[in-house]
Write an enzyme that holds these catalytic residues in place. Sequence first.
Site, mmCIF file in Angstrom:
data_model
loop_
_atom_site.group_PDB
_atom_site.id
_atom_site.type_symbol
_atom_site.label_atom_id
_atom_site.label_comp_id
_atom_site.label_asym_id
_atom_site.label_seq_id
_atom_site.Cartn_x
_atom_site.Cartn_y
_atom_site.Cartn_z
ATOM 1 N N TYR A 1 0.383 -0.099 8.103
ATOM 2 C CA TYR A 1 0.559 0.615 6.845
ATOM 3 C C TYR A 1 0.629 -0.361 5.673
ATOM 4 C CZ TYR A 1 1.859 5.056 9.122
ATOM 5 O OH TYR A 1 1.859 6.213 9.848
ATOM 6 N N ARG B 1 3.210 5.143 18.651
ATOM 7 C CA ARG B 1 2.815 6.414 18.051
ATOM 8 C C ARG B 1 1.335 6.671 18.328
ATOM 9 N NH1 ARG B 1 4.769 9.238 14.300
ATOM 10 N NH2 ARG B 1 4.127 10.791 15.804
ATOM 11 N N HIS C 1 -2.324 9.128 13.980
ATOM 12 C CA HIS C 1 -1.932 10.340 13.243
ATOM 13 C C HIS C 1 -2.105 10.135 11.755
ATOM 14 C CE1 HIS C 1 1.741 7.873 13.272
ATOM 15 N NE2 HIS C 1 1.983 8.406 12.101
ATOM 16 N N HIS D 1 -0.293 11.697 8.284
ATOM 17 C CA HIS D 1 0.787 12.527 7.746
ATOM 18 C C HIS D 1 0.214 13.474 6.702
ATOM 19 C CE1 HIS D 1 4.091 10.005 9.432
ATOM 20 N NE2 HIS D 1 3.182 9.042 9.327
ATOM 21 N N TYR E 1 0.240 2.680 16.615
ATOM 22 C CA TYR E 1 1.077 1.506 16.314
ATOM 23 C C TYR E 1 2.409 1.585 17.052
ATOM 24 C CZ TYR E 1 3.413 4.464 12.820
ATOM 25 O OH TYR E 1 4.076 5.480 12.188
#
Lengths: 242, 206
Positions: free
Chosen positions: A108, A157, A160, A162, A147
Amino acid sequence: MRKPAEFYQRDRGRHPPAYVDTYKTSVTRSPQYSLISLQNSASEITGPVFGHNDIDPTDNDLIVNYAKPGEMPIGERIILHGRVLDENARPVRNTLVEIWQANAGGRYRHKKDTYLAPIDPNFGGCGRTMTDEDGYYYFRTVKPGAYPWRNYVNSWRPAHIHVSVFGTGFAQRLISQIYFEGDPLIPMCPIVQAIPDPDAIEQVTAKLDMNSTIPLDTIAYKFDIVLRGRRSTLFENRLEGN
Amino acid sequence: MPQDLNYLRETPSQTAGPYVHIGLAPGAAGFDIYREELGHDIAGPNAKGERIRVEGLVMDGTGSPIKDVLLEAWQANSDGIYAHPEHPGEVEDGFRGWGRVITDFDTGEWGFDTIKPGPVMGRNGRIMAPHINLWLVARGINIGLNTRIYFSDEDAANAADPVINLVEWERRRETLIARRSEADGKIVYRFDVQIQGENETVFFDI
């Protein structure tokens, strides 16, 4: 003006409960008392209104909205599209949809993310758009990578994106995550599996959509978002005191 | 075969996670991308009424401030009118009634500047005391938490408020009241949210 109508009761059995011991952060961040149920008033039926002046037309294109001129982010080019509907299957028009995600390597662009996978200099990872008259929305982006996170020692995770949606009333306000069909990490993830109903987990999984794929260019996933529906006030409308 | 009711089902909620700022407050995440981030100005320059600041902390079950929360406020103007086509009445030009703030990464403090809302007509013709609707999301919160901010200088209105009176436990009602103070001519309401444990804030299923 439409008569103010109440929203259907939220089915809490379709949503994850507040306390999920396998998702460790929820243990100290979940209320212990029951929620107090409120019948809707104007405070819940109304909500913020956004216009096209609030955003820019390229805000929904994550492949260009942070890239240097002439450059592109690295990763699998995807279109993410679908409709925002209510539980009565009516389109939710002109509502704001916002997304955010990691890059293709699962990193991120956030000062708190210290994962060793590198930042992509041409990828910001956020986008926003307004639905059209049919409730339709679309984004172009790269498919995010999985990640690791500090839950168990070896927790990962699933890929995905959000998503945040407003609807027309504050009672419809919703944030969720969009997963990708076939990802083997989905059944292992404590955040996903906090959703108690397998059918509801299926509902947060985007489906490969070959019909919307652009040949030799960009593959596509379809994801419809459903917000709470509204009651028809057939025999009563007590909101305004009648 | 039983009749099939063809309702769709609401999309299940998921936590906003630790990096909610990227999507909803990218400046705080450390980069500028949008022409304008949304939610910075609740009331706008033309709003009538008393200018106030509301601030506080969000605490977890250990009493520690949570430093990765995103909060959204939804409120009426000083006449008790929401900026929404289904609410009768007009609001001032530029009054949106909605705001979005995050907690400070180091201290957990949050705050927003707005105007004090007026009382709003509630159900069955009962007036609701002035309040701000508040919604919180963060890592570890699986579905956004709804609460209301009421004001400590509105004792009579609060005592008659139909929502406050739904809270059977009178001690718990106190958790919905922001405390007014004045410093250097500024009016500040303090509203600490306790997610869990002693003096746990009242949360609503709206």
